[in-house]
Design a protein around this motif. Sequence first.
Motif, PDB file in Angstrom:
ATOM      1  N   ARG A   1      -8.343  -3.396  37.177  1.00 38.11           N
ATOM      2  CA  ARG A   1      -7.857  -2.028  37.027  1.00 38.11           C
ATOM      3  C   ARG A   1      -6.359  -2.018  37.276  1.00 38.11           C
ATOM      4  NH1 ARG A   1     -11.384   2.431  37.340  1.00 38.11           N
ATOM      5  NH2 ARG A   1     -13.582   1.814  37.308  1.00 38.11           N
ATOM      6  N   GLY A   2      -5.665  -1.258  36.494  1.00 44.35           N
ATOM      7  CA  GLY A   2      -4.220  -1.186  36.651  1.00 44.35           C
ATOM      8  C   GLY A   2      -3.698   0.134  36.145  1.00 44.35           C
ATOM      9  N   HIS A   3      -2.420   0.163  35.835  1.00 46.17           N
ATOM     10  CA  HIS A   3      -1.836   1.421  35.402  1.00 46.17           C
ATOM     11  C   HIS A   3      -0.616   1.187  34.516  1.00 46.17           C
ATOM     12  CE1 HIS A   3      -0.290   0.446  39.498  1.00 46.17           C
ATOM     13  NE2 HIS A   3       0.855   0.508  38.845  1.00 46.17           N
ATOM     14  N   ILE A   4      -0.314   2.222  33.773  1.00 49.02           N
ATOM     15  CA  ILE A   4       0.913   2.290  32.986  1.00 49.02           C
ATOM     16  C   ILE A   4       1.795   3.328  33.664  1.00 49.02           C
ATOM     17  CG2 ILE A   4       1.886   2.755  30.705  1.00 49.02           C
ATOM     18  CD1 ILE A   4      -1.029   2.363  29.644  1.00 49.02           C
ATOM     19  N   VAL A   5       3.029   2.969  33.910  1.00 45.39           N
ATOM     20  CA  VAL A   5       3.932   3.879  34.621  1.00 45.39           C
ATOM     21  C   VAL A   5       5.208   4.072  33.812  1.00 45.39           C
ATOM     22  CG1 VAL A   5       5.304   4.243  36.706  1.00 45.39           C
ATOM     23  CG2 VAL A   5       3.041   3.202  36.876  1.00 45.39           C
ATOM     24  N   ILE A   6       5.596   5.320  33.680  1.00 49.30           N
ATOM     25  CA  ILE A   6       6.928   5.645  33.165  1.00 49.30           C
ATOM     26  C   ILE A   6       7.718   6.172  34.355  1.00 49.30           C
ATOM     27  CG2 ILE A   6       8.270   7.041  31.572  1.00 49.30           C
ATOM     28  CD1 ILE A   6       5.885   7.195  29.763  1.00 49.30           C
ATOM     29  N   ASP A   7       8.730   5.436  34.738  1.00 52.63           N
ATOM     30  CA  ASP A   7       9.486   5.799  35.934  1.00 52.63           C
ATOM     31  C   ASP A   7      10.198   7.135  35.763  1.00 52.63           C
ATOM     32  OD1 ASP A   7       8.777   3.531  37.383  1.00 52.63           O
ATOM     33  OD2 ASP A   7      10.380   2.342  36.478  1.00 52.63           O
TER      34      ASP A   7
ATOM     35  N   LEU B   1      13.049  14.031  34.548  1.00 47.71           N
ATOM     36  CA  LEU B   1      11.608  13.974  34.322  1.00 47.71           C
ATOM     37  C   LEU B   1      10.908  13.211  35.439  1.00 47.71           C
ATOM     38  CD1 LEU B   1      11.708  13.141  30.507  1.00 47.71           C
ATOM     39  CD2 LEU B   1      11.054  15.323  31.530  1.00 47.71           C
ATOM     40  N   PRO B   2       9.699  13.651  35.815  1.00 47.06           N
ATOM     41  CA  PRO B   2       8.973  12.974  36.896  1.00 47.06           C
ATOM     42  C   PRO B   2       8.305  11.690  36.407  1.00 47.06           C
ATOM     43  CG  PRO B   2       7.646  14.747  36.011  1.00 47.06           C
ATOM     44  CD  PRO B   2       8.970  14.820  35.297  1.00 47.06           C
ATOM     45  N   GLU B   3       7.824  10.908  37.360  1.00 49.30           N
ATOM     46  CA  GLU B   3       7.046   9.723  37.014  1.00 49.30           C
ATOM     47  C   GLU B   3       5.752  10.148  36.328  1.00 49.30           C
ATOM     48  OE1 GLU B   3       4.267   7.356  39.774  1.00 49.30           O
ATOM     49  OE2 GLU B   3       6.154   6.229  39.863  1.00 49.30           O
ATOM     50  N   HIS B   4       5.334   9.351  35.349  1.00 41.61           N
ATOM     51  CA  HIS B   4       4.066   9.615  34.669  1.00 41.61           C
ATOM     52  C   HIS B   4       3.215   8.354  34.754  1.00 41.61           C
ATOM     53  CE1 HIS B   4       1.428  11.826  31.952  1.00 41.61           C
ATOM     54  NE2 HIS B   4       1.219  10.684  31.317  1.00 41.61           N
TER      55      HIS B   4
END
Length: 380
Positions: A163-169, A174-177
């Motif tokens: 399990r992991g994640h995709i992050v847009i800093d 704009l906030p983190e997504h």
Amino acid sequence: MVTLRKIAFAVRNASNRAGYPIKLNHADQLVAAALGHASLAAFQASDAKTGSLDAAAHLVLDVDLLTARCGQLDPRYEPEIVASFVRTAFSIAHPLAQLHPTGEALNQRIREITRHDVLGLPDITGELAIVGDGRRARIDIPLPDILLSGLPPAGSAVTDEARGHIVIDANHTLPEHRIEVSVRRTVTRSGRSSIAQPILDIARTDRHDDGGRSHEHSPAARSLQLQRIRVEIAELYLELVRGLSDEGIVELAANTTGIGYFPQSRCAYVHENFSDGQYRDHAVRQYWQNIEGSFIVGWTRASPREYSTLDFEVLLCAEADDPDRYDNAFDEKMTDPVWVSEIASAWRRELEDPTTISLHVDEVADDWLAVLDELEAESD
């Protein structure tokens, strides 16, 4: 079927062209060494009993064994030159296979494939197009590296899951997504130093789907609801666009078809009824509403720069060169496969551009929310 002998023939031919001839029986031995076997006999006695290399999608070149074998067969063979012949041979005789110089290079390529496949899922692509605003997505999925020596015998597979994640800093506006995902990876050994193309089963794990509806009406709840709707529209849009043929793309670009969205049933269609005002016809609206409920027409605003002077409306109004066979110049042009392919390629790129997607979603989202509000009011 791709065999070791086929690769060896290609090695011999490449060496002859380079003025550095390698005998065919030596080429057999050198290819076997490159594949991790001490000799041709060892390869033939290995798990690869069929002799086929068809399943080998990724191979790690055994440089040490190849170097040793060069010295044993002919001291004049330079390992780096021979290795280049082997790479050339694979590119000719087995172009679908990828040769990697090291195990780390193999794992780097598998990570790239995983990233590509994760970001390529329509719902993730659509969501990133909406919220990314040009920011690069960072992926963290802690799958273990593939260790060839730790894999089971050829033909057997090992499965890992993470399990992991995709992050847009976040940036200054704009906030983190974050998007949570799980990846199940199955790797099958195809030979001593090769594997088949890994099978990736990717799923989102952060979805708590309420169908885009919400009975909360606070500004925060409405904002969240609208964002979910925007993501869903982007998913539907991308799925439709990617599923269109070249002819379908050109028809959409020319507005002879359009996209109709149905919030109640959460689906969308490309159809001529949603083009150029036809959707305003009472009979048309009634037909679709009886099938899927109220609908919204979404316009596509793509306009590739290289075709800025192309006016589909002019073509649609112009007389065809052969008016007995075609209603207008556009219909006649649609019989030219080269023209259709070129136009479709340019418009497809534009239609899948994040800016185009965002503009398209902007035009649909508020109306989608209004339809849901009407449905909610009717049910209260």
